[in-house]
Write a protein that holds these residues in place. Sequence first.
Motif, PDB file in Angstrom:
ATOM      1  N   GLU A 135       0.794  -1.178  -0.179  1.00  0.00           N
ATOM      2  CA  GLU A 135       0.002   0.143  -0.106  1.00  0.00           C
ATOM      3  C   GLU A 135       0.715   1.330  -0.104  1.00  0.00           C
ATOM      4  O   GLU A 135       1.954   1.484   0.965  1.00  0.00           O
ATOM      5  CB  GLU A 135      -0.959   0.026   1.324  1.00  0.00           C
ATOM      6  CG  GLU A 135      -1.805   1.070   1.300  1.00  0.00           C
ATOM      7  CD  GLU A 135      -2.877   1.089   2.258  1.00  0.00           C
ATOM      8  OE1 GLU A 135      -3.792   1.954   2.629  1.00  0.00           O
ATOM      9  OE2 GLU A 135      -2.830  -0.186   2.881  1.00  0.00           O
ATOM     10  N   TYR A 139      -3.055   3.517  -2.227  1.00  0.00           N
ATOM     11  CA  TYR A 139      -3.464   2.566  -3.479  1.00  0.00           C
ATOM     12  C   TYR A 139      -2.753   1.362  -3.067  1.00  0.00           C
ATOM     13  O   TYR A 139      -1.510   1.172  -2.420  1.00  0.00           O
ATOM     14  CB  TYR A 139      -2.992   3.095  -4.902  1.00  0.00           C
ATOM     15  CG  TYR A 139      -3.514   4.350  -5.335  1.00  0.00           C
ATOM     16  CD1 TYR A 139      -4.650   4.245  -6.023  1.00  0.00           C
ATOM     17  CD2 TYR A 139      -2.911   5.528  -5.160  1.00  0.00           C
ATOM     18  CE1 TYR A 139      -5.248   5.218  -6.509  1.00  0.00           C
ATOM     19  CE2 TYR A 139      -3.391   6.663  -5.840  1.00  0.00           C
ATOM     20  CZ  TYR A 139      -4.702   6.637  -6.202  1.00  0.00           C
ATOM     21  OH  TYR A 139      -5.418   7.653  -6.834  1.00  0.00           O
ATOM     22  N   LYS A 140      -3.275   0.225  -3.310  1.00  0.00           N
ATOM     23  CA  LYS A 140      -2.934  -1.089  -2.983  1.00  0.00           C
ATOM     24  C   LYS A 140      -2.545  -1.776  -4.336  1.00  0.00           C
ATOM     25  O   LYS A 140      -3.273  -1.762  -5.396  1.00  0.00           O
ATOM     26  CB  LYS A 140      -4.002  -1.892  -2.176  1.00  0.00           C
ATOM     27  CG  LYS A 140      -4.108  -1.499  -0.782  1.00  0.00           C
ATOM     28  CD  LYS A 140      -5.225  -2.522   0.006  1.00  0.00           C
ATOM     29  CE  LYS A 140      -5.576  -2.149   0.999  1.00  0.00           C
ATOM     30  NZ  LYS A 140      -6.570  -2.926   1.784  1.00  0.00           N
TER      31      LYS A 140
END
Length: 284
Positions: A135, A139-140
């Motif tokens: 992450e 955002y992952k």
Amino acid sequence: MFQKIYLVIFISMFSTAVFAQSNVLNAKTVEQIGKKNENQLMADNDGPIPYGYVDDRDIMWSKVVWEFVDLNQKINLPYYFPIDTTNISSDRRSLFDTLVRGIKQGKIKEAYSDSFFNSKITQYEIESRLVNIREENGYKDTFRIQTQDVEGYMLKGMWYFDKRQGELKYRLLALAPMGKDVQTLGIQEIQDENLYELFWIFFPSAREVLHDAKVFNPENAINAISYDHLLNARRFSSVIVREENIYGNRAIADYVRGNSLFQLLEADKIKEDIRNKEIDMWNY
């Protein structure tokens, strides 16, 4: 002339798409391709050839070796392909996909962290070795070890002389896919070219799954081969990297350092010693 060329191209593409599928010549619709009748299902309802019982007293001599199977070699490509499984029949999978799917379905339960079977690992622990979720900035990103990331396999097997049969035999004990560290995938700052054992599978417990998985046969596409048959028949090219020895089963690279040529020569020497053992048994 161009119509003939187009026809040949179409036929070759069609034959590739339906390779080794049953009922191709009898199908009246596309949906009937791959469906087997009752006689075919009964004929396919078999299993791997069981190993014969070997008493410890019948083993006159034995040696355990570890071998590396390099998937960059042409003879080992059947264990690597197919990579893209979207445009191919569901019964064709790479060896890595076959093992992972067998673990997820609960058909393969004998998975370990090392080749000595000291620590049994769960499906969750295997997943943690294959998947890494990072992450950053909200955002992952998911990084996963896939077939194309596996560059080889480590095999553990035993060569033994069966005095009852009077011959030298080999028995595969375990195998492990070798790939990059999932924690370093996608990180350009880290250049890690080492290969790591992702997990070890006790081979006898996975034979049913490997028997059901079929491999493309380049000599005859309609006569598919199973992974169980390929591995038991030793249809691969490998290099010995470790043998059972008095020094704690140390690897060749531990005592032949920094010279790949000398390491290969040492591996060939071990192989020749094993091969000559059968001849020496018959000398009087």
